[in-house]
Write a protein that holds these residues in place. Structure first.
Motif: not given
Length: 886
Positions: A469-489
């Motif tokens: 599922d690419l959605r999870h990967r994209l969310t991780l990258v976008l969160n990292a770009a904002k300095g946020a940490r997604g669940t389980g990243s």
């Protein structure tokens, strides 16, 4: 000013005078130099001072980023400088050049961009193609473009091809019979040891390699260089070796392209004093690089390559046997600095069977990037340029169709404004199209992150990476770009891969912004840049408009950049419109192209009605979906509305005996919706039945005994004279459109079908003269002496027969013949009770010999019947006895 020490002599030095002379007089040369000769770093510096180089710069093309950076740093050090002064480098996302730079080491995509921006390459006097034996797609393309530039625009542009294992003669001919200069190099002797695995063993590769590494560490001094097909095998071998006790002072260092720059540097630098290294490398270490201190090479004999299938439009990553030239390059790594040894993990017999050369990437790769570059160059076809190996026709045609689908080419194959912007981005055309479409929808930033995700190695580790599922990967990258940490990243994401993706995403975002600005004239004209600056690769051409055939759709209101789950699939579909898929009832998927695909893991994607698939393995009958995201049907209908077609179809349902007519909305092979068609066209009705006949045979038609008997008579005549039509069931089914179509245009149900007379249809295929001939040469009945007309049976066209009572053919001397007198009619002679007593096709012989035995038997069983002694003079009869006989 500190005087630099004289450079130590190198084997290449002896070849430099001949090289200079050939470039001065002929403008081209081929340099063959063994590993260690110094060709990469010594030749460009030596040529820089030639009179014909005054005011001109050198571009040195290296196929690999690590080799390019290392070569530039080394040459700069020879001049007592840092990279970015006289010698600099440029590659994707990294650049060190200045106004002083005269030798620029570039990776392959950069050379193509420079040629596209300035086909004359003003300010460049020499292009050097290093390690050309690797025959990458961009190297072949760069040489083809440079040759045409030299022919049409710059007859003073000089070209130098360098390699250690190249087949030089074809290249020399391509360069106009250029001189081949050879240098022996500085190679120490290398012993070769074969360590084949027993056929019955079937051990995993990592186990075999680990055993070889331990053996070599115990038997030899110095560092080890181990060649493996890919990063996955490197990690497995590293895990095995790290999990057990290694000899003291042994360092494990992986080396592959996706590693961070610092990790790559550690792999190639000398081991600390008193220590040695085991370098686990891909083919990145085959050439250009010297891994200091290596005296032992362990070669798995394998390489990983991506094979493109023009049939499916998909790539398949395969592991194959390395070729002879590659094996020799790897072996030579052990003798660069001292005598060495090479362990080959195969047998001598297998070694003799190796192919001579690694196939050029041109013959195996996806040619969409090449086709776009040629269109941007202005070439109508590849035939307009000179190639060592021309692009294969089928993959190139497939690439052209994809580019038209992406709006990069028009129907005539010419580049569109949208296509020029795609080419300027420097991405694969699929991803470039995605970025441009996303920009229209206000989704440029997440699209750049997604493009980086799709270009780089998967950032998810372990079990998390098995869910595609690419959605999870994209969310991780976008969160990292904002300095946020997604669940389980923290647990799931590879930090190094994540950083590369973030950096690459920023690069594509900057590149998109450049498309809205005028092109940088200085960058387009040459290689100048601010001193020692970190500059991006050359800028794009001026922006153009999108093609008229692909107008931008209005964005949906809910497609906000904060909702990656909502738009991820749409973005993926822009890059891979041919891989949009619909879920089948059994959970498998059907791609737009008609090919099937399955999800190996259905954790988060299995319930999606539609998928946009980014990566699919092309093995087997159905592809294995590796990376995908759900696509909303409403998005499919909005953004692909011009490609959704409505078609009328009709099929014959044999069970119900009706034509089922439908109006379907189709997206390629995907049926989006269908409804009954109340008014099907006559040609559709006819087509439904004709298709059923072609698939199921003519047995579904309303045959009766009369029609079958006519078919059999015609088949008999066709057997003896091919002027008569072939009316066998197979031939009738194959040619139904020719003979049946005019009679079935109004058939909608079985009653309509039953009203058709197949006898009349078959008879209407004959002219009036043929009908008369048919009755004469294949009659339906045989007149016999008793006055009866006996039916002739043609079931077996090789042996027609008539069944007649024996008493009715008294006086029938000769066997009747049909079919132009060529075929004797077989007679089944019957008793008074209608049972066969004799079968013959020689009636005279029967009367003269067999009749009397038959008569004796029949007279005993039928004493009241007429059994004359002379059948040839007897009176034929249909009765018990002839009239007047008792």
């Amino acid at each position: 000013m500190t005087k630099l020490p004289e450079p130590r002599p190198m084997p290449i030095d002896e070849a430099i005078p001949a090289l200079k002379d050939s470039l001065r007089t002929a403008g081209a040369a081929v340099l063959l130099a063994e590993p260690g000769a110094g060709k990469t770093t010594r030749a460009p510096l030596a040529l820089l001072s030639e009179p014909w180089m005054e005011g001109q710069n050198i571009i040195l093309l290296e196929p690999r980023r690590l080799a390019a950076r290392s070569a530039a740093v080394y040459m700069a050090a020879q001049l007592g400088e840092r990279a970015g002064e006289t010698v600099g480098y440029r590659m994707r996302g990294e650049s060190r050049v200045s106004r002083k730079t005269r030798i620029t080491v570039v990776t392959e995509g950069i050379l193509t961009r420079l040629l596209q921006q300035d086909p004359a390459l003003l300010g460049t006097g020499l292009i050097v193609f290093d390690e050309f034996h690797e025959r990458s797609l961009h190297a072949d393309l760069g040489l083809a473009l440079a040759l045409q530039s030299r022919e049409l625009l710059r007859d003073d542009l000089r070209l130098l091809i360098m390699s250690a294992t190249l087949d030089a003669e074809p290249v020399a001919r391509l360069l106009g019979d250029a001189l081949v200069v050879q240098s022996r190099g500085r190679m120490y002797p290398v012993e070769t040891v074969y360590l084949p695995q027993a056929p019955a063993a079937k051990e995993p590769l990592e186990t075999v390699v680990e055993r070889a590494v331990r053996r070599a560490l115990a038997a030899h001094e110095g560092s080890l260089l181990v060649f493996l097909p890919g990063a996955r095998e490197i990690r497995r071998v590293e895990s095995l070796l790290a999990g057990s006790l290694l000899p003291a002072g042994v360092l494990l260092t992986p080396l592959y392209g996706a590693l961070p720059q610092e990790a790559q540097r550690r792999a190639i630098e000398p081991a600390p004093a008193g220590q040695r290294k085991v370098v686990l490398a891909t083919s990145i270490a085959e050439s250009s690089l010297t891994v200091d201190g290596v005296t032992v090479v362990i070669d798995s004999g394998l390489r990983r390559t991506s094979l493109f299938s023009p049939r499916t439009g998909m790539n398949r990553l395969v592991t194959v046997r390395a070729a002879r030239d590659s094996a020799d390059q790897r072996r030579g790594r052990a003798g660069r600095t001292a005598p060495g040894i090479c362990y080959r993990l195969w047998s001598e017999a297998e070694d003799r069977a190796l192919p001579a050369r690694t196939p050029p990437e041109m013959l195996e790769a996806d040619l969409a990037p090449l086709a776009l570059e040629l269109a941007a160059w202005g070439a109508g076809s590849p035939d307009e340029l000179a190639w060592l190996d021309a692009p294969p026709a089928a993959p190139y045609a497939s690439a052209g169709l994809l580019l038209q689908q992406l709006g990069a080419l028009d129907a005539a194959g010419r580049i569109t404004g949208h296509g020029r912007q795609m080419a300027a981005l420097g991405l694969h055309p699929r991803l470039a199209h995605m970025l441009l479409r996303a920009r229209e929808l206000g989704l440029a930033e997440p699209a750049c992150a997604l493009a980086a995700l799709l270009e780089e190695r998967d950032l998810l580790k372990g079990a998390a990476g098995r869910d595609g599922d690419l959605r999870h990967r994209l969310t991780l990258v976008l969160n990292a770009a904002k300095g946020a940490r997604g669940t389980g990243s923290a647990q799931e994401a590879d930090p190094a891969a994540l950083q590369r993706i973030l950096q690459l995403g920023r690069q594509w975002k900057a590149r998109l912004l450049e498309l809205d600005q005028p092109a940088n004239d200085a960058a387009a004209a040459g290689l100048a840049a601010p001193p020692a600056a970190q500059t991006p690769a050359p800028g794009p051409l001026p922006p153009q408009t999108r093609p008229a055939q692909a107008p931008p759709a209005q964005p949906r209101a809910e497609l906000g950049p904060q909702q990656p789950d909502r738009y991820c699939g749409l973005l993926v579909s822009f890059a891979y419109p041919d891989r949009i898929a619909i879920r089948r009832p059994d959970g498998r998927y059907l791609l737009r192209s008609g090919r099937g695909a399955v999800l190996p893991v259905k954790e988060s994607l299995g319930a999606a009605a539609f998928l946009a698939i980014a990566d699919v393995d092309d093995e087997g009958a159905e592809g294995r979906i590796l990376l995908a995201a759900p696509l909303e049907e409403e998005d499919l209908r909005q953004y692909y509305r011009e490609e959704i077609q409505e078609e009328q179809t009709a099929t014959w349902d044999d069970a119900s005996g009706t034509v089922r007519a439908r109006i379907r909305q189709k997206f390629g092979a995907i049926v989006l919706a269908q409804r009954p068609d109340p008014e099907p066209k006559p040609e559709q009705l006819a087509g439904a039945l004709l298709t059923a006949v072609a698939e199921k045979g003519v047995s579904i038609l309303p045959w009766n005994d009369k029609a079958r008997k006519l078919q059999e008579r015609l088949a008999f005549l066709h057997c003896i004279d091919d002027r008569w039509p072939d009316v066998s069931d197979d031939e009738l089914a194959a040619t139904a459109e020719e003979w049946l179509a005019p009679y079935v245009s109004s058939v909608r149900k079985r009653a309509d079908l039953q009203a058709i007379s197949l006898y009349n249809i078959l008879e209407n295929r004959l002219t009036w003269e043929q009908r008369q001939e048919l009755n004469a040469e294949a009659p339906t009945h045989l007149p016999v002496p008793s006055g009866s007309k006996i039916q002739i049976h043609y079931e077996n066209p090789q042996a027609p027969f008539a069944a007649v009572r024996l008493q009715e053919v008294f006086g029938f001397m000769e066997t009747p013949r049909i079919g132009y007198g060529r075929v004797p009619l077989t007679l089944h002679l019957l008793s008074p009770a209608g049972r066969p007593v004799q079968i013959t096709s020689d009636l005279r012989s029967f009367w003269e010999t067999t009749y009397f035995e038959v008569k004796k038997d029949l007279k005993g069983r039928y004493p009241k019947h007429y059994w004359p002694d002379d059948p040839l003079q007897a009176i034929p009869t249909r009765k018990v006895r002839p009239d007047g006989h008792r």
